[in-house]
Each structure stands twice: as structure tokens, then as C-alpha cells.
Design an enzyme around this catalytic site. Structure first.
Site, mmCIF file in Angstrom:
data_model
loop_
_atom_site.group_PDB
_atom_site.id
_atom_site.type_symbol
_atom_site.label_atom_id
_atom_site.label_comp_id
_atom_site.label_asym_id
_atom_site.label_seq_id
_atom_site.Cartn_x
_atom_site.Cartn_y
_atom_site.Cartn_z
ATOM 1 N N GLY A 1 -14.719 -2.489 3.969
ATOM 2 C CA GLY A 1 -15.569 -1.552 4.694
ATOM 3 C C GLY A 1 -16.430 -2.330 5.663
ATOM 4 O O GLY A 1 -17.484 -2.830 5.297
ATOM 5 N N CYS B 1 -6.653 8.843 1.331
ATOM 6 C CA CYS B 1 -6.500 9.024 2.776
ATOM 7 C C CYS B 1 -7.177 10.311 3.219
ATOM 8 O O CYS B 1 -6.818 11.393 2.761
ATOM 9 C CB CYS B 1 -5.033 9.065 3.193
ATOM 10 S SG CYS B 1 -4.881 9.291 4.979
ATOM 11 N N ASN C 1 0.847 -1.200 0.000
ATOM 12 C CA ASN C 1 0.000 0.000 0.000
ATOM 13 C C ASN C 1 0.879 1.246 0.000
ATOM 14 O O ASN C 1 1.690 1.436 0.900
ATOM 15 C CB ASN C 1 -0.920 -0.035 1.231
ATOM 16 C CG ASN C 1 -1.922 1.103 1.218
ATOM 17 O OD1 ASN C 1 -1.555 2.258 1.422
ATOM 18 N ND2 ASN C 1 -3.170 0.782 0.983
#
Lengths: 243, 305
Positions: free
Chosen positions: B244, B131, B100
Site C-alpha cells: 500500500g 478486487c 496471484n
């Protein structure tokens, strides 16, 4: 770290808004005084980190102050209830550098971890002195328990309703000590830092996500680089603290 | 015997469960607890070119069935990640790794992608353009289709490894952003990052988090994530890593039915360090119960036709 189930054995209010919780379960994950546990509570997403006041084989004692939703839920725990707890979190106090006459300074809800520390220091043949600071008489707890360990114990209350009138730093006057261990609110830690004449270890508090070093939610800057309060702390050496 | 394997742009995973970036560090805390090789993959802590301390504390607040965080991309910087963290991770984890990366300029993203292209063990580059907790760069690249297109193009030119663009839900049309990434050559979409949120301390009358806002995650955001994955699945042809609020094997299946090929598990790891392992272990039994033989067969299964 160990994730285990504990059972509530006793729960009682020992001072104003201050509760003592006795649990039974596997405590083998706890290796040092000053470590903490992280408790899952029904209905709350995040666990609640609480310092270890005392532990033995199969028994765990926690003391906490009711300050919000989580601790209010804890105060309502009933005997026999089961809790999912992560134990043995954080570095804890290192007793190797204490010298013969360590001084333990606790303020309010910062007093509990010093009890297990006092026990360990006594077990190592050292002569600790404890200063326990509170706002007022109704909030005072565990002074007899410290004395019962054979620890010289001084109590200070901000309003003078019990013991020395003033702050823990006022109770430090005239004491000879080899090292300082402390835990309490930030302004108290800062005052102790300024007042003390030796090295020492400070236990800090921070809002945590996981409590075991994964999320970086509680990182603070130190002279030794960034540290996670939950994993590299909660105990920092005096020399590494940046205020 | 059920088949839990999935394939992300040619990278085969034994199962679709991937701990999400920022909730699993570089794996060691968890490797102390269990053999993390049971996981399909692992997305390591978001890495920037330079070391970052991140935001001041408090960085964490609670929500009903979730939490807000404003860590602010704390990481030791790409050189240390490649020289120290990645080798340590690879000593305990032998599965394909998702790297990432996050930047503050197109150049930084390009540089990071180039470094990850050479990095051993890295199978997929997940590019965080979402972000919510940094004030420059970060999410701003992911809220405008043209910027998202440009970052994707630049990253693609710097690596031959599959590039997954990690998107923010804090936009009017996440499908438009996803489409821009696909048009620019992205190999896949990773979604969703956290939802911009705030909690206020009613005694102090101030936001709890020092950064004021933070990103909301946890089970409370699952329905939003499922809806968005469902929408993006209809908008693009490239694979989606869905995330999520995923906290159970049931959530994995739901996310895959919406259109995800693999699934990241985030906040659940913080509440229960065994969460990802528990989900992996629960999958086969759930598949049998639901009559699923090959998990990859259900991808997008909730769509018509």
C-alpha cells in the site's frame, strides 16, 4: 523505452492554448514517428503522455494543448528546467505500407505526430499530402512547417475562418491517395474511417497509468484481440479497429 | 555486510521486495530495462480461470500522490498463463514466484489453486479475495469472515504450496477477516488491496472512470496500510506481506516495523519503472544507517514488548 533527463530549451504558445516545447537530451530511444513520451511533472503522481512532434540527435520537440492540470504545469516550464521522461513509447506509424502518395490527416492536438511522419515519408522519397483540421483560425499551427517540408498542405477550419470551411473529411474531396495516416479526436477518426477509400493507420488516445504496458489501464478491444494503447498502440491499423 | 533476506512460510527471499500483482505484468516490460533477478520475488498479474478483457476505458484516474484504477482483472486466463506467460517469465526470472489468483466462486478458486499447485516456479499462491473492480465475486469474498474462511479452506485443500490471502481494506475490521483466514489454515496474509474510491470530472459532471469507482493506491494510502498491517500483526500469528503505497526503502522498513515479513511495491512501478530495483538497492545502506544487521529482526518491531 529509455528513462532519461531532458532540459527545457524553449517553450512558447504557437496558437490558442497550444504550446511548443523544445527539449534537449538523449533521444536514442525514439525510433518511429507516432511514438510518444511520458513526462514526470513536479506535484503530479502520474506522468503525462505527449506525442513526439519532431526529434533529432539530442533534440526533442513536443506540441500540446493545455487541457488540464498537467498541461497547464507544462506551459509554465522555464528554460533550463530538467524533466524526467520515458521516451520511445508505443509502436508508432509504420511507413512500409504507405505507397507513393500517403495522405496525412490531423485534427487539432492530433497534428503534431504527423509532422515527424511527414518528414520520414519525404525522406523515403514519397509524396505525402497533409490535411490539418482545426476549429478556428486562432487554433491553427504548423501549416507553414508542413509546407516547408515540401508537403502539399490543406487546412480546414470548422468555422471557415481559414482554409476550407468544414471538417477534414470535406478537405479529402477530390484527393488521390495511396494510404491514410491520421491522428485526432475520436469523432474525427471515425469520420475519416468512414470516408477513406484505402487502408490506413489511426493513432488513438486513452487515459494511461504507466504508459509502457504494465498496468493494462488503457486496453481496448480490437478485431485482433485486446491491445494496450500505450504498448501495442497508439497506432492501430484500420482493419483491426472496433468502434 | 547486512542481511536483507526474509522467509515467507519456508520460502526464502533474498530481500523482502516483491512487485505487486497488476503493476508488473508478467515481468517482461521490466526485464527489458533491468535484470529483475534483483527482486526478492514477483507477484504476477491476477489470473482467473477464463480469459477476461476487463472493464471499459477510462480505467485510470489520478489522485494527489496516487491513482485510481478499475482495470477489472484483465488477463488471458489460467491455461494461457501456465502454458505461455509463466515459461516466458521463468526464462528471465529465476526467483520464487508469487501466483496471484482471483475467482468468482469457491470452485473457481479451488481450480486455480490446483493449477498453480502443479505450476513450476510458483512458490506461493496469493489468493485475491479483494478486487474492488469486478461486480461479482472478488471483493465480496473478502468482506465477510465466513466467506473468507470458506475460500481459504477450499484453496488449502487444493494446494500444498503456501497460501496467502490478499485482503481488502474496505471493511470495518480487517483483523476479523485475517483471523478467519488464519483459522481456516491460511499460511499468510497479503494486505492491503486498493481502497474503493471515485473521481468526478467537474466539466462533464460524471465519474472519470467508466466503472464509476476504482481502487486507490500510491503513497497517499501508505498510512492506512501501515495502520492495518499493525492491527493484523496483533491479531494473527501467520506472516504478513505488507503493501500500500510503498515507494522507498524507508517505506519497506516502516511496513516491516508494523509487522510485515515481506513487502509488495505497486503503484510506484507505474510511475517509475525502476522503482522496485531502486528500493532493493537502497535497502542495505538504509539498514546500516539505522543499525539493522538482519532485516528479519525488525519484523513487528514497532509493537510493545
Amino acid at each position: 523505452m529509455l528513462k532519461t533527463k531532458f532540459t527545457v530549451r524553449a517553450s512558447r504558445e504557437i496558437a490558442l492554448n497550444t504550446w511548443e516545447l523544445h527539449l534537449t537530451g538523449d533521444t536514442s530511444g525514439i525510433v518511429r514517428p507516432g511514438q510518444f513520451v511520458n513526462i514526470e511533472l513536479p506535484g503530479l503522481y502520474l506522468r503525462r503522455p505527449i506525442s513526439v512532434c519532431d526529434w533529432g540527435e539530442g533534440s526533442l520537440t513536443l506540441i500540446y494543448k493545455v487541457v488540464g492540470r498537467g498541461t497547464a504545469l507544462m506551459a509554465g516550464l522555464k528554460i533550463g528546467e530538467e524533466l524526467d521522461i520515458l521516451t520511445g513509447l508505443g509502436n508508432g506509424y509504420d511507413t512500409a505500407e504507405s505507397g507513393g502518395r500517403p495522405l496525412l490527416i490531423g485534427g487539432g492536438a492530433g497534428v503534431p505526430p504527423l509532422y515527424a511522419l511527414a518528414k520520414v515519408l519525404k525522406g523515403e522519397g514519397k509524396s505525402p499530402t497533409a490535411i490539418l483540421g482545426f476549429n478556428t483560425r486562432e487554433e491553427v499551427f504548423y501549416t507553414e512547417e508542413f509546407s516547408a517540408l515540401g508537403v502539399e498542405t490543406r487546412v480546414a477550419t470548422a468555422d471557415g475562418s481559414l482554409g476550407i470551411r468544414g471538417f477534414v473529411t470535406d478537405a479529402m474531396e477530390g484527393l488521390n491517395y495511396s494510404y491514410v495516416y491520421t491522428c485526432g479526436p475520436m469523432p474525427m477518426l471515425r469520420a475519416v474511417y468512414e470516408k477513406m477509400s484505402t487502408s490506413g493507420q489511426f493513432s488513438f488516445e486513452e487515459r494511461m497509468g504507466c504508459g509502457f504496458g504494465a498496468c493494462m489501464g488503457c486496453s481496448i478491444e480490437t478485431k485482433d484481440g485486446s491491445k494496450r494503447i500505450c504498448k501495442d498502440g497508439p497506432v492501430l491499423k484500420r482493419e483491426e479497429i472496433i468502434w | 555486510m547486512v542481511d536483507t533476506s526474509v522467509s515467507l512460510s519456508g520460502v526464502r527471499l533474498d530481500n523482502p521486495v516483491i512487485p505487486a500483482s497488476g503493476t508488473f505484468g508478467y515481468g517482461y516490460e521490466f526485464a527489458e530495462l533491468y535484470d529483475i533477478n534483483c527482486l526478492g520475488s514477483l507477484s504476477f498479474k491476477g489470473t482467473t480461470r477464463d480469459p477476461r478483457f476487463g472493464n471499459p476505458t477510462p480505467r485510470i484516474a489520478e489522485a494527489d500522490m496516487g491513482l485510481l484504477n478499475a482495470v477489472g482483472l484483465q488477463n488471458p486466463g489460467v491455461e494461457k498463463v501456465i502454458d505461455e506467460e509463466l515459461p516466458k517469465l521463468r526464462s528471465v526470472f529465476h526467483k520464487p514466484i508469487v501466483a496471484n489468483i482471483s475467482g468468482f466462486s469457491i470452485d473457481e478458486y479451488t481450480y486455480l489453486a490446483g493449477r498453480m499447485d502443479e505450476a513450476q516456479g510458483v512458490a506461493i499462491v496469493e489468493v485475491n479475495i479483494s478486487c474492488p473492480n469486478v461486480h461479482a465475486g472478488g471483493m465480496s469474498f473478502g468482506t465477510d469472515p465466513r466467506s473468507a474462511y470458506e475460500v481459504t479452506r477450499a484453496v488449502k485443500s487444493a494446494t500444498s504450496k503456501p497460501v496467502y490471502m490478499k485482503l481488502t481494506p474496505n471493511v470495518t475490521s480487517i483483523s476479523a477477516i485475517a483471523k478467519a483466514c488464519e483459522d481456516a489454515g491460511a499460511d499468510g496474509i497479503s494486505m492491503i488491496n486498493t481502497l474503493l474510491a471515485m473521481r468526478i470530472d467537474i466539466k462533464r459532471r460524471r465519474p472519470i472512470i467508466a466503472n464509476k469507482t476504482g481502487g486507490l493506491s500510491g503513497p497517499c494510502v501508505l498510512p492506512v496500510a501501515v495502520r492495518m498491517v499493525y492491527e493484523v500483526y496483533e491479531a494473527v500469528k501467520i506472516p504478513i506481506i505488507g503493501m500500500g503505497g510503498v515507494s522507498s526503502a524507508e517505506d519497506v522498513v516502516e511496513m516491516m516495523l508494523a509487522g510485515a515479513t515481506a513487502v509488495e511495491v505497486g503503484a510506484a512501478n507505474l510511475k517509475d519503472p525502476y522503482a522496485s530495483k531502486r528500493i532493493v538497492e537502497a535497502l542495505p545502506e538504509l539498514m546500516e544507517r539505522l543499525g539493522i544487521t538482519r532485516l528479519s529482526d525488525i519484523i513487528g518491531g514497532a509493537h510493545n514488548g
